[in-house]
Design an enzyme around this catalytic site. Structure first.
Site, PDB file in Angstrom:
ATOM      1  N   ASP A  68     -58.879 -32.956 -49.096  1.00 27.04           N
ATOM      2  CA  ASP A  68     -59.959 -34.134 -49.048  1.00 27.04           C
ATOM      3  C   ASP A  68     -61.383 -33.806 -49.022  1.00 27.04           C
ATOM      4  OD1 ASP A  68     -57.732 -35.648 -49.096  1.00 27.04           O
ATOM      5  OD2 ASP A  68     -57.499 -36.176 -47.152  1.00 27.04           O
ATOM      6  N   THR A  69     -61.670 -32.678 -48.629  1.00 27.48           N
ATOM      7  CA  THR A  69     -62.888 -32.254 -48.555  1.00 27.48           C
ATOM      8  C   THR A  69     -63.830 -32.758 -50.001  1.00 27.48           C
ATOM      9  OG1 THR A  69     -62.311 -30.244 -47.520  1.00 27.48           O
ATOM     10  CG2 THR A  69     -64.465 -30.198 -48.035  1.00 27.48           C
ATOM     11  N   CYS A 128     -50.463 -26.902 -55.225  1.00 24.17           N
ATOM     12  CA  CYS A 128     -50.989 -28.206 -55.463  1.00 24.17           C
ATOM     13  C   CYS A 128     -49.763 -28.988 -56.149  1.00 24.17           C
ATOM     14  CB  CYS A 128     -52.314 -28.495 -56.283  1.00 24.17           C
ATOM     15  SG  CYS A 128     -52.444 -27.626 -57.613  1.00 24.17           S
ATOM     16  N   ASP A 144     -72.370 -28.283 -47.306  1.00 23.97           N
ATOM     17  CA  ASP A 144     -73.112 -29.252 -47.748  1.00 23.97           C
ATOM     18  C   ASP A 144     -74.417 -28.789 -48.489  1.00 23.97           C
ATOM     19  OD1 ASP A 144     -71.260 -30.870 -46.907  1.00 23.97           O
ATOM     20  OD2 ASP A 144     -72.265 -31.806 -45.015  1.00 23.97           O
ATOM     21  N   ASN A 186     -55.384 -21.141 -51.875  1.00 22.29           N
ATOM     22  CA  ASN A 186     -54.022 -20.699 -52.485  1.00 22.29           C
ATOM     23  C   ASN A 186     -54.028 -19.843 -53.666  1.00 22.29           C
ATOM     24  OD1 ASN A 186     -54.681 -22.891 -53.528  1.00 22.29           O
ATOM     25  ND2 ASN A 186     -52.675 -24.029 -53.713  1.00 22.29           N
ATOM     26  N   TYR A 187     -54.935 -20.088 -54.551  1.00 22.57           N
ATOM     27  CA  TYR A 187     -55.118 -19.289 -55.897  1.00 22.57           C
ATOM     28  C   TYR A 187     -56.712 -18.923 -55.864  1.00 22.57           C
ATOM     29  CZ  TYR A 187     -50.635 -20.649 -57.283  1.00 22.57           C
ATOM     30  OH  TYR A 187     -49.242 -20.847 -57.401  1.00 22.57           O
ATOM     31  N   GLU A 195     -48.981 -34.508 -47.659  1.00 23.82           N
ATOM     32  CA  GLU A 195     -48.698 -33.267 -48.161  1.00 23.82           C
ATOM     33  C   GLU A 195     -48.724 -32.333 -47.423  1.00 23.82           C
ATOM     34  OE1 GLU A 195     -52.397 -32.006 -50.184  1.00 23.82           O
ATOM     35  OE2 GLU A 195     -51.393 -30.968 -51.662  1.00 23.82           O
ATOM     36  N   GLU A 215     -60.335 -31.266 -58.503  1.00 21.84           N
ATOM     37  CA  GLU A 215     -59.000 -31.259 -58.514  1.00 21.84           C
ATOM     38  C   GLU A 215     -58.317 -31.173 -57.251  1.00 21.84           C
ATOM     39  OE1 GLU A 215     -58.860 -26.524 -59.982  1.00 21.84           O
ATOM     40  OE2 GLU A 215     -57.245 -27.728 -61.066  1.00 21.84           O
TER      41      GLU A 215
HETATM   42  N1  LIG Z   1     -55.431 -30.184 -57.937  1.00 25.93           N
HETATM   43  C1  LIG Z   1     -55.398 -28.897 -57.817  1.00 25.93           C
HETATM   44  O1  LIG Z   1     -55.466 -28.331 -59.176  1.00 25.93           O
HETATM   45  C2  LIG Z   1     -55.160 -27.966 -56.728  1.00 25.93           C
HETATM   46  C3  LIG Z   1     -54.869 -26.722 -56.858  1.00 25.93           C
HETATM   47  C4  LIG Z   1     -54.739 -25.976 -55.549  1.00 25.93           C
HETATM   48  C5  LIG Z   1     -54.892 -26.673 -54.383  1.00 25.93           C
HETATM   49  N2  LIG Z   1     -55.288 -27.726 -54.299  1.00 25.93           N
HETATM   50  C6  LIG Z   1     -55.284 -28.560 -53.052  1.00 25.93           C
HETATM   51  O2  LIG Z   1     -55.885 -27.749 -52.147  1.00 25.93           O
HETATM   52  C7  LIG Z   1     -55.690 -27.925 -50.714  1.00 25.93           C
HETATM   53  C8  LIG Z   1     -55.457 -26.624 -50.097  1.00 25.93           C
HETATM   54  O3  LIG Z   1     -56.447 -25.742 -50.297  1.00 25.93           O
HETATM   55  P1  LIG Z   1     -57.723 -25.649 -49.107  1.00 25.93           P
HETATM   56  O4  LIG Z   1     -57.046 -25.708 -47.698  1.00 25.93           O
HETATM   57  O5  LIG Z   1     -58.393 -24.632 -49.295  1.00 25.93           O
HETATM   58  O6  LIG Z   1     -58.691 -26.889 -49.471  1.00 25.93           O
HETATM   59  P2  LIG Z   1     -60.009 -27.297 -48.502  1.00 25.93           P
HETATM   60  O7  LIG Z   1     -60.413 -28.727 -49.140  1.00 25.93           O
HETATM   61  O8  LIG Z   1     -59.871 -27.101 -47.143  1.00 25.93           O
HETATM   62  O9  LIG Z   1     -60.951 -26.018 -49.150  1.00 25.93           O
HETATM   63  C9  LIG Z   1     -61.178 -26.093 -50.395  1.00 25.93           C
HETATM   64  C10 LIG Z   1     -62.607 -25.171 -50.231  1.00 25.93           C
HETATM   65  O10 LIG Z   1     -63.510 -26.185 -50.077  1.00 25.93           O
HETATM   66  C11 LIG Z   1     -64.520 -25.102 -49.273  1.00 25.93           C
HETATM   67  N3  LIG Z   1     -65.185 -26.102 -48.228  1.00 25.93           N
HETATM   68  C12 LIG Z   1     -64.603 -26.490 -46.994  1.00 25.93           C
HETATM   69  N4  LIG Z   1     -65.893 -27.409 -46.643  1.00 25.93           N
HETATM   70  C13 LIG Z   1     -66.713 -27.303 -47.514  1.00 25.93           C
HETATM   71  C14 LIG Z   1     -67.884 -28.283 -47.469  1.00 25.93           C
HETATM   72  N5  LIG Z   1     -68.338 -29.217 -46.642  1.00 25.93           N
HETATM   73  N6  LIG Z   1     -68.682 -28.055 -48.566  1.00 25.93           N
HETATM   74  C15 LIG Z   1     -68.078 -27.149 -49.457  1.00 25.93           C
HETATM   75  N7  LIG Z   1     -67.178 -26.550 -49.359  1.00 25.93           N
HETATM   76  C16 LIG Z   1     -66.326 -26.721 -48.604  1.00 25.93           C
HETATM   77  C17 LIG Z   1     -63.278 -24.222 -48.641  1.00 25.93           C
HETATM   78  O11 LIG Z   1     -64.249 -23.177 -48.234  1.00 25.93           O
HETATM   79  C18 LIG Z   1     -62.699 -23.757 -49.899  1.00 25.93           C
HETATM   80  O12 LIG Z   1     -63.263 -22.953 -50.538  1.00 25.93           O
HETATM   81  C19 LIG Z   1     -54.376 -28.742 -50.741  1.00 25.93           C
HETATM   82  O13 LIG Z   1     -54.786 -30.071 -50.578  1.00 25.93           O
HETATM   83  C20 LIG Z   1     -54.210 -28.458 -52.444  1.00 25.93           C
HETATM   84  O14 LIG Z   1     -53.215 -29.602 -52.909  1.00 25.93           O
HETATM   85  C21 LIG Z   1     -55.443 -28.651 -55.497  1.00 25.93           C
END
Ligand SMILES: NC(=O)c1ccc[n+]([C@@H]2O[C@H](COP(=O)([O-])OP(=O)(O)OC[C@H]3O[C@@H](n4cnc5c(N)ncnc54)[C@H](O)[C@@H]3O)[C@@H](O)[C@H]2O)c1
Length: 497
Positions: A248-249, A299, A231, A170-171, A392, A265
């Site tokens: 949750d990843t 988020c 991983d 998202n960012y 969410e 985060e």
């Molecule tokens: N707390 C915060 O500051 C914040 C800010 C923005 C978004 N978010 C959260 O992010 C989520 C949405 O973003 P998203 O869909 O990109 O999240 P996501 O967890 O699906 O992916 C996040 C990142 O992890 C990578 N990834 C996926 N599997 C992986 C693995 N096994 N090992 C390493 N990296 C892996 C993805 O390619 C991506 O770059 C929402 O839950 C949102 O609330 C949190």
């Protein structure tokens, strides 16, 4: 234009974007690519390299070697490089914003804002780093019982080594630089694994750092499938720190990662508690801005409204009236509501809406979806047995739960497994403070919707919303460790007045 001008070298003849390693743009030996689908057209838009594990190993080796030299580079010089990168980033805001529009359907103006904000973040980090990393501490031993003043302890902040940065879709630019800049100013090297949607914007951003002249190997960017290199990256022995933002990843990563500092985060279910004495117009505008900006894919979006029954009808009417003014359509036209990032995301959101429908929520608008585009929806009379009360959606759908006491609102907020931010609207500052203290979230906003910025404020989540605290200062500190040197005097020495 994306992929042209100074960005020509980052894309190959087959229009596949290259990855960045050892100061060069490269094609992966895998010969494979990962396709990025435009959320608006639902057609393939870009392709990036599917890097191999062997390529990750090489990147880690280069990062380790480059970090040793970088840590010996004077702090003012590191800051100079960052200021240069910030200026180049801002200069190329239009090309990068174009990618954000096409990869993640970010409204055109917001896409430009993200890039400019990122440049500002990099500059601020350079300045803050010069200030806080230039200072250490002197401790003397006679404050602890049994000691004379014969030991002087000098402590300073030193780099961790190789920082792995994983931002969400998202960012993809802002949440990448919020990790890159603190890592670099603190003397670390940086390996970026961008999200698939957003990878091309991130590669353009990396080219701006390349043009700023950072040493070879200090910054790398590997692209590919999370299932193949995810991983492998997060469990790599060469990584000394992981800064991750996503869903949750992150929980799975934190369980698998080794004994290294983690900055996580994660998701949120930010509650908006509305008391009877609140300024209802202010509440309505904040609920709409907080709940529906970037189609709720933030988020810190308002994700549940907990409103006192006596003002609930008035709030719902005002929110509906404000929502009616939201434009719905394409990101190129700078609409307020644009398609959500993927079909699977749209299906997930729809699942939450259908569950609420079956269980009797009141629909304030008709549910409408075309492809990945979901019209903004307010669901009233939501009850705790509905999934939308807890999950969410990451889409333009907001539940309203009517409460009969403040305690009920706080209870709902604290029963969530998330604890990112929350907000409370009231004219009574004493009540606001009590509620803020009672809410189990990293931040509580009084009389405004949750927000991450300004980027130097501390930002953190409790429970499943994260580990550690960010914000520019906290991130710099988190990406260093304390090193101390103790001077042992042969006899105590006391300073005289
Ligand atoms: N707390 C915060 O500051 C914040 C800010 C923005 C978004 N978010 C959260 O992010 C989520 C949405 O973003 P998203 O869909 O990109 O999240 P996501 O967890 O699906 O992916 C996040 C990142 O992890 C990578 N990834 C996926 N599997 C992986 C693995 N096994 N090992 C390493 N990296 C892996 C993805 O390619 C991506 O770059 C929402 O839950 C949102 O609330 C949190």
């Amino acid at each position: 234009m994306a992929g042209t001008g100074v960005f020509t070298e980052i894309v190959d003849g087959d229009q596949v974007y290259k990855y960045y390693a050892d100061g060069e743009w490269k094609k992966s030996a895998s010969g494979k690519s990962v396709s990025i689908v435009n959320p608006t057209t639902r057609k393939p838009q870009y392709k990036v390299q599917a890097c191999t594990q062997e390529e990750v190993n090489k990147v880690m080796e280069a990062a380790k070697a480059a970090q040793k030299l970088w840590a010996r580079t004077p702090l003012w010089k590191r800051a100079e490089h960052l200021h240069k990168a910030a200026a180049i980033l801002k200069e190329h805001k239009a090309s990068i914003a174009e990618c954000l529009v096409k990869e993640i359907a970010k409204p055109a103006k917001d896409a430009v804002t993200e890039v400019v904000r990122s440049g500002d973040l990099v500059s601020y980090t350079a300045e803050e780093g010069v200030r806080i990393l230039g200072e250490g501490k002197l401790l003397v031993s006679d404050s602890f019982p049994g000691n004379e003043r014969s030991k002087y302890c000098l402590s300073s902040k030193v780099p961790l080594g190789v920082v792995l940065a994983i931002p969400p879709f998202n960012y993809p630019v802002n949440l990448a630089v919020s990790k890159i800049a603190p890592a670099l100013i603190a003397g670390n090297s940086l390996v970026l694994k961008p999200p698939t949607q957003g990878a091309v914007a991130a590669l353009h951003m990396i080219q701006c750092f390349h043009l700023a002249g950072f040493p070879k190997g200090l910054i790398s960017c590997v692209t590919g499938k999370g299932s193949e290199i995810g991983d492998f990256l997060t469990m790599h022995p060469g990584v000394n720190c992981i800064s991750f933002t996503g869903g949750d990843t992150g929980i799975a990563i934190s369980k698998k990662a080794g004994m290294i500092p983690l900055q996580m985060e994660l998701g949120g279910k930010d509650a908006c508690i509305v008391l009877e004495d609140a300024d209802l117009d202010l509440v309505a505008s904040n609920i709409v801005k907080g709940g529906y900006s970037y189609s709720g894919q933030r988020c810190t979006a308002v994700k549940v409204v907990l409103v006192m029954e006596s003002v609930a009808d008035a709030i719902v009417e005002k929110v509906k009236a404000t929502m009616a003014k939201l434009s719905v359509g394409s990101p190129e036209d700078d609409c307020d509501i644009t398609p959500v990032v993927s079909e699977s995301s749209a299906n997930f959101i729809e699942g939450l809406v259908m569950d609420a429908k079956e269980k009797g929520a009141t629909f304030c608008q008709e549910y409408r979806r075309e492809g990945n585009l979901i019209w903004p929806l307010l669901l009233d009379h939501v009850r705790p047995d509905m999934r939308i009360a807890w999950e969410e959606p990451f889409g333009p759908v907001l539940p309203v739960i009517r409460i009969s006491s403040v305690e009920e609102g706080i209870h709902h907020c604290n029963a969530s497994n998330f604890g990112l931010q929350g907000c409370v609207f009231t004219r009574d500052i004493n009540k606001a403070i009590l509620i803020s203290d009672a809410m189990e979230t990293g931040t509580v906003q009084i009389n405004s919707a949750p927000a991450r910025g300004p980027d130097h404020f501390p930002f953190q989540g409790l429970k499943d919303s994260g580990i550690g605290s960010q914000g520019i200062t906290n991130s710099i500190n988190m990406m260093t460790k304390i090193k101390s040197t103790v001077i042992n005097l042969p006899s105590p020495s006391y300073t005289m007045g």
